[in-house]
Design a protein around this motif. Structure first.
Motif, PDB file in Angstrom:
ATOM      1  N   ARG A   1      31.718 -26.258  24.280  1.00  0.00           N
ATOM      2  CA  ARG A   1      32.065 -26.503  23.306  1.00  0.00           C
ATOM      3  C   ARG A   1      31.990 -25.437  22.170  1.00  0.00           C
ATOM      4  NH1 ARG A   1      36.242 -26.502  21.071  1.00  0.00           N
ATOM      5  NH2 ARG A   1      36.688 -28.200  22.781  1.00  0.00           N
ATOM      6  N   TRP A   2      30.569 -25.533  22.512  1.00  0.00           N
ATOM      7  CA  TRP A   2      29.374 -24.677  22.253  1.00  0.00           C
ATOM      8  C   TRP A   2      30.051 -22.634  22.525  1.00  0.00           C
ATOM      9  CZ3 TRP A   2      26.138 -24.037  17.539  1.00  0.00           C
ATOM     10  CH2 TRP A   2      25.581 -22.585  17.439  1.00  0.00           C
ATOM     11  N   ARG A   3      30.402 -22.924  23.270  1.00  0.00           N
ATOM     12  CA  ARG A   3      30.763 -21.594  23.478  1.00  0.00           C
ATOM     13  C   ARG A   3      32.022 -20.856  22.807  1.00  0.00           C
ATOM     14  NH1 ARG A   3      29.683 -17.168  27.413  1.00  0.00           N
ATOM     15  NH2 ARG A   3      30.993 -15.604  26.559  1.00  0.00           N
ATOM     16  N   ILE A   4      33.185 -21.732  23.638  1.00  0.00           N
ATOM     17  CA  ILE A   4      34.658 -21.765  23.447  1.00  0.00           C
ATOM     18  C   ILE A   4      34.219 -21.925  21.483  1.00  0.00           C
ATOM     19  CG2 ILE A   4      36.120 -22.673  22.651  1.00  0.00           C
ATOM     20  CD1 ILE A   4      36.163 -24.583  25.298  1.00  0.00           C
ATOM     21  N   ASP A   5      33.838 -22.127  20.744  1.00  0.00           N
ATOM     22  CA  ASP A   5      33.416 -22.176  19.150  1.00  0.00           C
ATOM     23  C   ASP A   5      32.893 -20.810  19.057  1.00  0.00           C
ATOM     24  OD1 ASP A   5      34.722 -24.324  18.712  1.00  0.00           O
ATOM     25  OD2 ASP A   5      32.815 -25.621  18.310  1.00  0.00           O
ATOM     26  N   LEU A   6      31.577 -20.746  19.054  1.00  0.00           N
ATOM     27  CA  LEU A   6      30.769 -19.197  19.622  1.00  0.00           C
ATOM     28  C   LEU A   6      32.274 -18.395  19.784  1.00  0.00           C
ATOM     29  CD1 LEU A   6      28.206 -17.947  18.479  1.00  0.00           C
ATOM     30  CD2 LEU A   6      28.187 -17.672  20.953  1.00  0.00           C
ATOM     31  N   ASP A   7      33.269 -17.958  20.367  1.00  0.00           N
ATOM     32  CA  ASP A   7      34.049 -16.947  21.224  1.00  0.00           C
ATOM     33  C   ASP A   7      34.758 -16.611  19.676  1.00  0.00           C
ATOM     34  OD1 ASP A   7      32.760 -16.443  23.174  1.00  0.00           O
ATOM     35  OD2 ASP A   7      33.830 -17.408  24.734  1.00  0.00           O
ATOM     36  N   ALA A   8      35.662 -17.958  19.735  1.00  0.00           N
ATOM     37  CA  ALA A   8      36.179 -17.886  18.406  1.00  0.00           C
ATOM     38  C   ALA A   8      35.989 -17.414  17.007  1.00  0.00           C
ATOM     39  CB  ALA A   8      37.191 -19.369  17.993  1.00  0.00           C
ATOM     40  N   GLU A   9      34.695 -17.003  16.667  1.00  0.00           N
ATOM     41  CA  GLU A   9      33.984 -16.877  15.712  1.00  0.00           C
ATOM     42  C   GLU A   9      33.736 -15.699  15.679  1.00  0.00           C
ATOM     43  OE1 GLU A   9      29.914 -16.713  12.676  1.00  0.00           O
ATOM     44  OE2 GLU A   9      30.181 -19.347  14.557  1.00  0.00           O
ATOM     45  N   VAL A  10      33.446 -14.932  16.938  1.00  0.00           N
ATOM     46  CA  VAL A  10      32.941 -13.316  17.401  1.00  0.00           C
ATOM     47  C   VAL A  10      34.766 -12.607  16.753  1.00  0.00           C
ATOM     48  CG1 VAL A  10      32.587 -11.675  19.342  1.00  0.00           C
ATOM     49  CG2 VAL A  10      31.079 -13.560  19.304  1.00  0.00           C
ATOM     50  N   ARG A  11      35.825 -12.936  17.899  1.00  0.00           N
ATOM     51  CA  ARG A  11      36.588 -13.241  18.060  1.00  0.00           C
ATOM     52  C   ARG A  11      37.224 -12.429  15.926  1.00  0.00           C
ATOM     53  NH1 ARG A  11      37.552 -15.901  22.006  1.00  0.00           N
ATOM     54  NH2 ARG A  11      39.143 -18.023  20.416  1.00  0.00           N
ATOM     55  N   ALA A  12      36.832 -13.646  15.313  1.00  0.00           N
ATOM     56  CA  ALA A  12      37.203 -13.594  14.268  1.00  0.00           C
ATOM     57  C   ALA A  12      36.454 -12.225  12.914  1.00  0.00           C
ATOM     58  CB  ALA A  12      37.311 -14.815  13.718  1.00  0.00           C
ATOM     59  N   ALA A  13      35.406 -11.972  13.619  1.00  0.00           N
ATOM     60  CA  ALA A  13      34.461 -11.207  12.567  1.00  0.00           C
ATOM     61  C   ALA A  13      33.558 -10.291  12.978  1.00  0.00           C
ATOM     62  CB  ALA A  13      33.374 -12.518  12.704  1.00  0.00           C
ATOM     63  N   SER A  14      34.233  -9.630  14.712  1.00  0.00           N
ATOM     64  CA  SER A  14      33.647  -8.213  15.601  1.00  0.00           C
ATOM     65  C   SER A  14      34.799  -7.792  15.456  1.00  0.00           C
ATOM     66  CB  SER A  14      32.613  -9.430  16.268  1.00  0.00           C
ATOM     67  OG  SER A  14      31.969  -9.574  15.555  1.00  0.00           O
ATOM     68  N   ALA A  15      34.620  -6.324  15.941  1.00  0.00           N
ATOM     69  CA  ALA A  15      34.921  -5.989  16.807  1.00  0.00           C
ATOM     70  C   ALA A  15      35.093  -6.492  18.669  1.00  0.00           C
ATOM     71  CB  ALA A  15      34.896  -4.346  16.811  1.00  0.00           C
ATOM     72  N   THR A  16      36.219  -6.473  19.280  1.00  0.00           N
ATOM     73  CA  THR A  16      36.240  -6.941  20.867  1.00  0.00           C
ATOM     74  C   THR A  16      35.020  -6.345  21.281  1.00  0.00           C
ATOM     75  OG1 THR A  16      37.839  -4.601  21.733  1.00  0.00           O
ATOM     76  CG2 THR A  16      38.412  -7.312  20.256  1.00  0.00           C
ATOM     77  N   LEU A  17      34.951  -6.786  22.476  1.00  0.00           N
ATOM     78  CA  LEU A  17      34.196  -6.483  23.824  1.00  0.00           C
ATOM     79  C   LEU A  17      34.434  -5.228  23.835  1.00  0.00           C
ATOM     80  CD1 LEU A  17      31.031  -6.616  25.111  1.00  0.00           C
ATOM     81  CD2 LEU A  17      32.189  -8.666  26.428  1.00  0.00           C
ATOM     82  N   SER A  18      35.876  -5.204  24.584  1.00  0.00           N
ATOM     83  CA  SER A  18      35.996  -4.243  24.983  1.00  0.00           C
ATOM     84  C   SER A  18      36.027  -3.032  24.564  1.00  0.00           C
ATOM     85  CB  SER A  18      37.779  -4.456  25.698  1.00  0.00           C
ATOM     86  OG  SER A  18      37.943  -5.643  26.263  1.00  0.00           O
ATOM     87  N   GLU A  19      36.438  -3.254  22.470  1.00  0.00           N
ATOM     88  CA  GLU A  19      36.099  -2.536  22.524  1.00  0.00           C
ATOM     89  C   GLU A  19      35.082  -1.421  22.148  1.00  0.00           C
ATOM     90  OE1 GLU A  19      37.154  -0.538  17.451  1.00  0.00           O
ATOM     91  OE2 GLU A  19      37.226  -2.854  17.918  1.00  0.00           O
ATOM     92  N   VAL A  20      33.799  -1.976  21.460  1.00  0.00           N
ATOM     93  CA  VAL A  20      32.741  -1.872  21.873  1.00  0.00           C
ATOM     94  C   VAL A  20      32.288  -0.760  22.939  1.00  0.00           C
ATOM     95  CG1 VAL A  20      29.999  -2.027  21.482  1.00  0.00           C
ATOM     96  CG2 VAL A  20      32.032  -4.021  20.007  1.00  0.00           C
ATOM     97  N   SER A  21      32.109  -1.475  24.212  1.00  0.00           N
ATOM     98  CA  SER A  21      32.092  -1.548  25.094  1.00  0.00           C
ATOM     99  C   SER A  21      32.544  -0.396  25.796  1.00  0.00           C
ATOM    100  CB  SER A  21      32.330  -2.018  26.655  1.00  0.00           C
ATOM    101  OG  SER A  21      31.726  -3.338  26.880  1.00  0.00           O
ATOM    102  N   ALA A  22      33.939   0.348  25.854  1.00  0.00           N
ATOM    103  CA  ALA A  22      34.609   1.518  25.487  1.00  0.00           C
ATOM    104  C   ALA A  22      34.168   2.985  24.800  1.00  0.00           C
ATOM    105  CB  ALA A  22      36.175   1.180  24.820  1.00  0.00           C
ATOM    106  N   GLU A  23      34.150   1.865  23.926  1.00  0.00           N
ATOM    107  CA  GLU A  23      32.656   2.936  22.663  1.00  0.00           C
ATOM    108  C   GLU A  23      31.344   3.663  22.923  1.00  0.00           C
ATOM    109  OE1 GLU A  23      32.265   6.071  19.664  1.00  0.00           O
ATOM    110  OE2 GLU A  23      33.856   5.379  19.504  1.00  0.00           O
ATOM    111  N   LEU A  24      30.699   2.926  23.501  1.00  0.00           N
ATOM    112  CA  LEU A  24      29.375   2.728  24.299  1.00  0.00           C
ATOM    113  C   LEU A  24      29.157   3.590  25.529  1.00  0.00           C
ATOM    114  CD1 LEU A  24      26.561   2.616  24.364  1.00  0.00           C
ATOM    115  CD2 LEU A  24      27.259  -0.011  25.175  1.00  0.00           C
ATOM    116  N   ARG A  25      30.628   3.483  26.010  1.00  0.00           N
ATOM    117  CA  ARG A  25      30.722   3.992  27.505  1.00  0.00           C
ATOM    118  C   ARG A  25      30.980   6.112  26.810  1.00  0.00           C
ATOM    119  NH1 ARG A  25      31.243   1.742  32.407  1.00  0.00           N
ATOM    120  NH2 ARG A  25      32.260  -0.592  31.974  1.00  0.00           N
ATOM    121  N   GLY A  26      31.501   6.325  26.229  1.00  0.00           N
ATOM    122  CA  GLY A  26      31.713   7.519  26.035  1.00  0.00           C
ATOM    123  C   GLY A  26      30.648   8.552  24.812  1.00  0.00           C
TER     124      GLY A  26
END
Length: 285
Positions: A108-133
C-alpha cells in the motif's frame, strides 16, 4: 514469530547503512588493522564490515530503541546485510520508496508513492532516456534502475566532467527529480521519494501500535545528501567526518559530527546512539 517489546520504547533510531554503520574495505579509512566482523557477502565474497566493538554494541540498541535501518539500497541489496540486532520490525529501503514490515514490502505504501511520483514528476523512462544521452563509457561504468523507482550511475569520480552533476541536477529539478553523488554513485531520484517521509510513517505506525512512546526521542545518522532531510527532521542527529555531507560542510543546530572518519566513525555513532538513548553504560570507552 514477530518480536514485540514488552514495554513501549522511548527512542526511535533511523540510521543509514553504507559508510554510516557498515563499510567496504576501501572505506575503512586510515586505520585498516582493526578487528572487524563481516556483515555482508556478495557472491560468497566479504563485502561490508563493522568493527567488532560496533557490532557488539549495536545489538543492545534494540532494548531502549526502535531501530529502523534506512537505506538507499534496493530490497535485494538490503537483504544481503546481516546487521547486528535483526530481525527488524521495520526497515526503509530504496531511499524511502519501500517500507519493509517484518521483512515484507508494504504494497500500500509503494502503490500510493508510485501514484504520487506519477502526479508530481517526469517518468522514470523519460529521465533514464535523458540520462543515457548525457553519459559516456569513459567515466560512467554502470547504469542501473533501482526497484523500478529511480536510477543511478557507477562512475570513475576523477573522470566525471566537472559540470556534469550541476547541469544534470538542474535538468532534474525542473521535472520533480534531483541528482546527487555519493562516492562512486550518482543517484537520480524523484523528489517525493525520501527517507524522512518513510521514517515519519514508520514512527506514526509504531506510536499507534503502542510500540513507541508518544514522546519518544527521534535520533538519526547518515553521511550523504540523500540523508540530509532525515537528519534535519530528527530531534538529534549525527554524521561522520567523511562522505558527501562532509564535503558539503553540512551542519544543523541538532547535528553532532564525529571526531573520527572511516569505519571508526561508525563505532563512534553507535556509541552516540547508546548514550543518547540512555544506555551510556553499555558503551565503555
Amino acid at each position: 514469530m514477530v518480536r514485540r517489546p514488552a514495554l513501549s520504547r522511548n527512542t526511535l533510531i533511523a540510521t543509514d547503512l553504507d559508510r554510516t554503520m557498515i563499510y567496504s574495505r576501501n572505506a575503512f579509512g586510515a586505520d585498516a588493522n582493526l578487528r572487524t566482523v563481516c556483515v555482508e557477502h556478495l557472491e560468497g565474497a566479504p563485502l561490508s564490515f563493522m568493527t567488532t566493538t560496533a557490532a557488539q554494541r549495536m545489538r543492545t540498541l534494540t532494548e531502549p530503541a526502535a531501530v529502523v535501518p534506512t537505506t538507499t539500497r534496493t530490497i535485494k541489496q538490503f537483504n544481503r546485510i546481516r546487521l547486528p540486532g535483526a530481525p527488524w520490525r521495520y526497515a526503509v529501503t530504496s531511499n524511502g520508496g519501500n517500507i519493509l514490515v517484518n521483512g515484507v514490502p508494504d504494497m500500500r505504501w509503494r502503490i500510493d508513492l508510485d501514484a504520487e511520483v506519477r502526479a508530481a514528476s517526469a517518468t522514470l523512462s523519460e529521465v533514464s532516456a535523458e540520462l543515457r544521452g548525457r553519459i559516456d563509457d569513459s567515466w560512467a561504468t554502470k547504469f542501473r534502475i533501482a526497484d523500478h523507482l529511480f536510477c543511478y550511475l557507477v562512475v570513475k569520480p576523477k573522470l566525471v566532467p566537472a559540470d556534469f552533476l550541476a547541469e544534470w541536477d538542474s535538468w532534474c529539478q525542473a521535472r520533480g527529480w534531483s541528482a546527487s553523488q555519493q562516492g562512486r554513485k550518482i543517484y537520480t531520484m524523484p523528489k517525493v521519494v525520501c527517507k524522512s517521509r518513510a521514517v515519519a510513517e514508520v514512527r506514526r505506525r509504531l506510536t499507534e501500535s503502542g510500540e513507541l512512546d508518544t514522546s519518544a526521542t527521534y535520533l538519526a545518522a547518515g553521511d550523504g545528501a540523500l540523508d540530509a532531510e532525515m537528519l534535519r527532521a530528527a530531534d538529534s542527529a549525527i554524521r561522520p567526518r567523511h562522505g558527501e555531507l562532509e564535503q558539503l560542510n553540512f551542519t544543523h543546530p541538532n547535528l553532532t559530527i564525529t571526531r573520527t572518519a572511516g569505519i571508526l566513525a561508525g563505532e563512534e555513532m553507535v556509541d552516540w546512539f547508546l548514550s543518547a538513548s540512555g544506555r551510556a553504560g553499555d558503551s565503555p570507552r
